[in-house]
Motif scaffolding. Sequence first.
Motif, PDB file in Angstrom:
ATOM      1  N   GLU A 248     -38.128  17.928 -41.355  1.00  0.00           N
ATOM      2  CA  GLU A 248     -37.256  16.764 -41.367  1.00  0.00           C
ATOM      3  C   GLU A 248     -35.816  17.118 -41.013  1.00  0.00           C
ATOM      4  N   CYS A 249     -35.125  16.157 -40.406  1.00  0.00           N
ATOM      5  CA  CYS A 249     -33.704  16.310 -40.116  1.00  0.00           C
ATOM      6  C   CYS A 249     -32.947  15.406 -41.092  1.00  0.00           C
ATOM      7  N   SER A 250     -31.621  15.300 -40.899  1.00  0.00           N
ATOM      8  CA  SER A 250     -30.804  14.533 -41.832  1.00  0.00           C
ATOM      9  C   SER A 250     -31.199  13.063 -41.898  1.00  0.00           C
ATOM     10  N   MET A 255     -40.806  13.833 -39.385  1.00  0.00           N
ATOM     11  CA  MET A 255     -40.622  15.264 -39.175  1.00  0.00           C
ATOM     12  C   MET A 255     -40.742  15.601 -37.692  1.00  0.00           C
ATOM     13  N   HIS A 256     -39.721  16.296 -37.162  1.00  0.00           N
ATOM     14  CA  HIS A 256     -39.760  16.729 -35.768  1.00  0.00           C
ATOM     15  C   HIS A 256     -40.794  17.834 -35.603  1.00  0.00           C
ATOM     16  N   ILE A 257     -41.708  17.646 -34.658  1.00  0.00           N
ATOM     17  CA  ILE A 257     -42.732  18.664 -34.389  1.00  0.00           C
ATOM     18  C   ILE A 257     -42.162  19.680 -33.404  1.00  0.00           C
ATOM     19  N   LYS A 310     -35.555   7.787 -30.014  1.00  0.00           N
ATOM     20  CA  LYS A 310     -34.410   8.694 -30.077  1.00  0.00           C
ATOM     21  C   LYS A 310     -33.970   8.867 -31.526  1.00  0.00           C
ATOM     22  N   CYS A 311     -33.735  10.118 -31.921  1.00  0.00           N
ATOM     23  CA  CYS A 311     -33.323  10.381 -33.298  1.00  0.00           C
ATOM     24  C   CYS A 311     -31.821  10.652 -33.351  1.00  0.00           C
ATOM     25  N   SER A 312     -31.187  10.138 -34.390  1.00  0.00           N
ATOM     26  CA  SER A 312     -29.728  10.266 -34.510  1.00  0.00           C
ATOM     27  C   SER A 312     -29.270  11.711 -34.680  1.00  0.00           C
ATOM     28  N   CYS A 313     -30.201  12.617 -35.032  1.00  0.00           N
ATOM     29  CA  CYS A 313     -29.811  14.010 -35.251  1.00  0.00           C
ATOM     30  C   CYS A 313     -29.592  14.754 -33.944  1.00  0.00           C
ATOM     31  N   GLY A 314     -30.061  14.180 -32.834  1.00  0.00           N
ATOM     32  CA  GLY A 314     -29.878  14.840 -31.541  1.00  0.00           C
ATOM     33  C   GLY A 314     -31.079  15.643 -31.089  1.00  0.00           C
TER      34      GLY A 314
HETATM   35 ZN   LIG Z   1     -33.894  13.967 -36.182  1.00  0.00          ZN
END
Ligand SMILES: [Zn+2]
Lengths: 432, 143
Positions: A248-250, A255-257, A310-314
Motif C-alpha cells: 500500500e501507498c499513502s 496495493m500496488h503490484i 491513476k494513483c495520487s502517490c505517483g
Molecule cells: Zn499509490
Amino acid sequence: MERYYQPEIECASREQILAWQNERLVKQVQHVWDNVPYYRKKMEEKGLTPADIKGVEDLHKLPFLSKDDLREAYPYGLLGMPLKDCVRIQSTSGTTGRRVVAFYTQHDIDLWEDCCARAIVAAGGTNEDVCHVSYGYGLFTGGPGLNGGSHKVGCLTLPMSSGNTDRQLQFMVDLGSTILCCTPSYAAYLAESIHERGLRDQIKLKAGIFGAEAWSEEMRRDIEAKLGIKAYDIYGLTETSGPGVSFECSEQTGMHINEDHFIAEIIDPDTGEVLPEGSKGELVFTSITKEAFPLLRYRTRDICILTREKCSCGRTFVKMSKPMGRSDDMLIVKGVNVFPSQIETVLLEQGYPANYQIIVDRVNNSDTLEVMVEMTPENFSDSLAKITNMEKSLVAALKAMLGIYAKVRLVAPKTITRSEGKAVRVIDKRKI
Amino acid sequence: MTIHQISVFLENRAGQLAEITGVLAKKGIDLRAINIAETSDYGVLRLIADKPQEAAATLLEQGFILSMTPVVAVSVPDEPGGLARVLDVLAKENIDVEYMYSVFGQVDGLAHMVFRVADTEKLIAVLKANGVEPISGENLGIR
Ligand SMILES: [Zn+2]
C-alpha cells in the motif's frame, strides 16, 4: 511528500512497464520450458511451445498452476535451477496435506527484498527508522522478507520474531521502534497490551506494515487509533516469493503490484476465463523474474479487483483491492456464504475486540454458527440484564449482516487463543 | 455508608468459581457475602470482601473482568416480616431494587442484606428517614 525506493521503476510509464513485461515473460517461458519438465508437459498438452508466447497478450494461452500442482510436484518438481544455485527455501504454514516449499537463488532473494524495501519506503521508512519486525522468522516468509527489505532501506532492524510480548514492548520502548511489521492480529494484540500497560506515551511508532492474513478497514482504524500510527497493508504468498508482491501507498486504497516482477490477471474462478479490468475474480500471478521457482499463471484463490486508475502517490503499478475473501476461507452455513471478515466488521462496530472465533457445527442435520466474543471491561456491568441486552443487539447486528442466526458466546478475555503467527478464526466441526 | 461490591464476569466454565475463591483465600481475603446471577452461558458474580481493594487487584491480576459497584447494607431483624418491612418502605418511596442478597452470618439477632439500587444516596436518606440505619463497612468487618 511521497518517497520511493526505486522511483524510476515504481513511477515508470505504462509503456515502459509493458515493455519490461513482454520481454521478461518471453524469456521466462523459455526458462521454464527448458528447466521445468512438469510445466513443459502442461504446455505440450495444450500444443504450446515458447514460440507461441510473444508477449503479455499471449499470457492467457498458458496453463494454470494451482496449489494442487505444487503439492503434486513437491519438493523439486517446479524447481527451475540446479540446487547448487539455490541458497534458500521458505515454506507455507499449511496444516493439511503436503507443505509448499519454494526455492530461491541469491538473485531471487535480492529482488524479493527490493519489493519489501519498496513497501517500507512507501510507509515512510528511511535509514533513520527503527524497523521492528515481529513476523515469525524461519520457514515463514514474513520475518525474512521484511528483515531483508529493512536492511535495504537502511533502517535499524530489530529481528524480534513473534511472541514474548514483554520483550517486544521493552525493545519497542527502549530502542524507540518507529515501524512495526507483523500480522494484523498480532498488531491488534500488541496495541491492546500497550494500552493495558499505559505505554502509549512511551512508544515512538509512526507506521505499521501488516499482512499475511485478512483484516478489515475497521480493524485498521482500530489499530491506527490505539497506536497512533498509519497502518499499511502488504500482500504476498510464499509461492510467489513472500510479502511484497504488492503493497500500500499513502492513499491506502489498494496495493500496488510490483509489475516489473509479476504479471497479475483476474479470472473467473469457475471457467478460468480472464475477466476485464475492474471485475471481481480470482487473482492469478505470473513471476517474470524469479529463477529458482518460476511459477507461471499461479492461482492464488484470493478474490479481488484490479484497477489501473491513476494513483495520487505517483506510482504507475496496477493496484489490487484487499482480498475480499478466499475461495477456501468462505464458509457456507445453511446455504449462505459467510466470510469471517463480515463478522469482524460487526464486532468492531459494536465495540467488541477483533479477537473472535467462529465455530461451525452440524446438529440434527442442521448447520449451527457460533461466534466466541471476548467480554471487555467497557462492556461489562454488574447488571445481568444489561449484558443480556448487549448480547441481543450483537446477535441482531450479526443477523442483519449475515442473513442467518449466529449464537454469541461471551467469554473472558484471553480465552480465545491469541495467535502470534496466523489467527485461527474458524473451527469447522462439520468435516467428518 | 456505601460498601464496595466487586462484580466479576463469569463464563460458563467448570471450576471458575473455585478459581476465584481460591486465589482470594490464598491472599487471606475473607468473603462477607456472595451472590451469582447467571444465564446458561455466562453470569455475574457479586462479592463483598473484607479487603475490597486487595481483592479487586488480585482478580484483575488473574485476568478477570470486573467492576466496583456501590451497594448499601442494611440490618434486618432475623424474624418473620423483618425484610418485608424494609421493602415496604422502599416500595412506598419508589425505590427500585435491582437486586439484593444476604451477608453471611448474623450479629445480635440481626441479618444483613445488601441492596443494589440506581441511586444509593437516595436509598440511604430514605432508610434513615424511616428509622432504618444502613450499616457501615466496619460493622461487616470490611477494612
Ligand atoms: Zn499509490
